[in-house]
Design an enzyme around this catalytic site. Structure first.
Site, short mmCIF file in Angstrom:
data_model
loop_
_atom_site.label_atom_id
_atom_site.label_comp_id
_atom_site.label_asym_id
_atom_site.label_seq_id
_atom_site.Cartn_x
_atom_site.Cartn_y
_atom_site.Cartn_z
N PHE A 176 0.80 -1.22 0.00
CA PHE A 176 0.00 0.00 0.00
C PHE A 176 0.84 1.27 0.00
CE2 PHE A 176 -3.59 -2.73 0.71
CZ PHE A 176 -4.61 -2.05 0.07
N CYS A 203 1.08 -12.31 0.56
CA CYS A 203 0.76 -13.61 -0.03
C CYS A 203 1.61 -14.72 0.57
CB CYS A 203 0.96 -13.54 -1.52
SG CYS A 203 -0.13 -12.35 -2.31
#
Ligand SMILES: [Zn+2]
Length: 262
Positions: free
Chosen positions: A133, A189
């Protein structure tokens, strides 16, 4: 390009789609796109846009191909992982197979505030293929400041989300999300896992939105924050009318671009 040229034949099935047509295809052939990150999202988007006939793709990524990438990242094979090839180099090689007229520029760097203008200043749309982000907020600041469309997306587990940001016409990422989420609620992930199906599906949405923008069809751009979970079979569309917060966004209302500042 005319209806009798070889390019027309190659793209005939998408030119036949009336809302797009030959004018749309010509616009794509002149289109310039920056893809930031060619991992899961960016590699699928790059493949779809090259196959569709986009004229110029700039790929930015400092990573090398790893065996754990192959299950979800288009464009790469086991040989690339064994040789630890730079992703932008391996990607460019494959993309030339799909469309030899697409100019692919490989930039083996990490996008940050020092190079964002040089990388994004001459494209029509920026596609988010990042995994963090901080870079997305930087892209948001830059694109809002310069009035450049960009397409946010993310995927983790079997979940994915996407939003098209058209500065001046839609909320920006900071309207939707004031601050970058802390790592405890923004799992990566590696820890949480990720399915290639979620990545490929949301990348398809991104690529379609990029094509609408390149073709000048902004009225057709998605007005939703789109979210889905392929494992639980849930789909959510949140209209910008509902999401738009009061007009006090630091970025698009007050035009304070803190992520661009040293
Ligand atoms: Zn905003």
């Amino acid at each position: 390009m005319t209806v009798t040229s070889p390019d027309y034949v190659r793209f005939a099935r998408q030119i036949a789609f009336r809302p797009f047509g030959l004018d749309g295809q010509k616009a794509l052939s002149r289109g310039r796109v920056l893809i930031v990150g060619v991992g899961g999202l960016g590699s699928w988007v790059a493949e779809l846009l090259a196959r569709a006939g986009v004229g110029f793709l700039r790929l930015v990524d400092s990573d090398r191909v790893d065996l754990t990438n192959i299950h979800r990242q288009a464009l790469y094979g086991a040989g690339d992982a064994a040789d630890r090839r730079p992703k932008v180099e391996a990607a460019a090689r494959r993309l030339r197979d799909f469309n030899e007229t697409c100019v692919v520029e490989s930039v083996e760097e990490r996008l940050d505030r020092s190079n964002v203008d040089g990388l994004a200043g001459d494209v029509e749309v920026v596609v988010d293929g990042t995994d963090n982000f901080t870079t997305r907020f930087l892209l948001n600041d830059y694109c809002v400041k310069t009035g450049r469309p960009w397409i946010f997306a993310g995927a983790v587990r079997a979940e994915a989300q996407m939003a098209v940001i058209l500065p001046g016409r839609t909320p920006c990422l900071r309207c939707l999300l004031e601050e970058p989420p802390p790592p405890c609620i923004d799992p990566d992930c590696r820890q949480a896992g990720v399915w290639g199906m979620a990545v490929a599906a949301i990348a398809s949405f991104q690529a379609m939105e990029a094509i609408k923008i390149l073709a000048g069809r902004l009225a057709e751009a998605s007005p939703y924050l789109l979210k889905f979970d392929l494992w639980s079979n849930t789909l959510q569309r949140l209209h910008y009318r509902v999401l738009r917060q009061s007009s006090d966004c630091m970025c698009c209302h007050w035009r304070e671009f803190e992520f661009l500042e040293p």
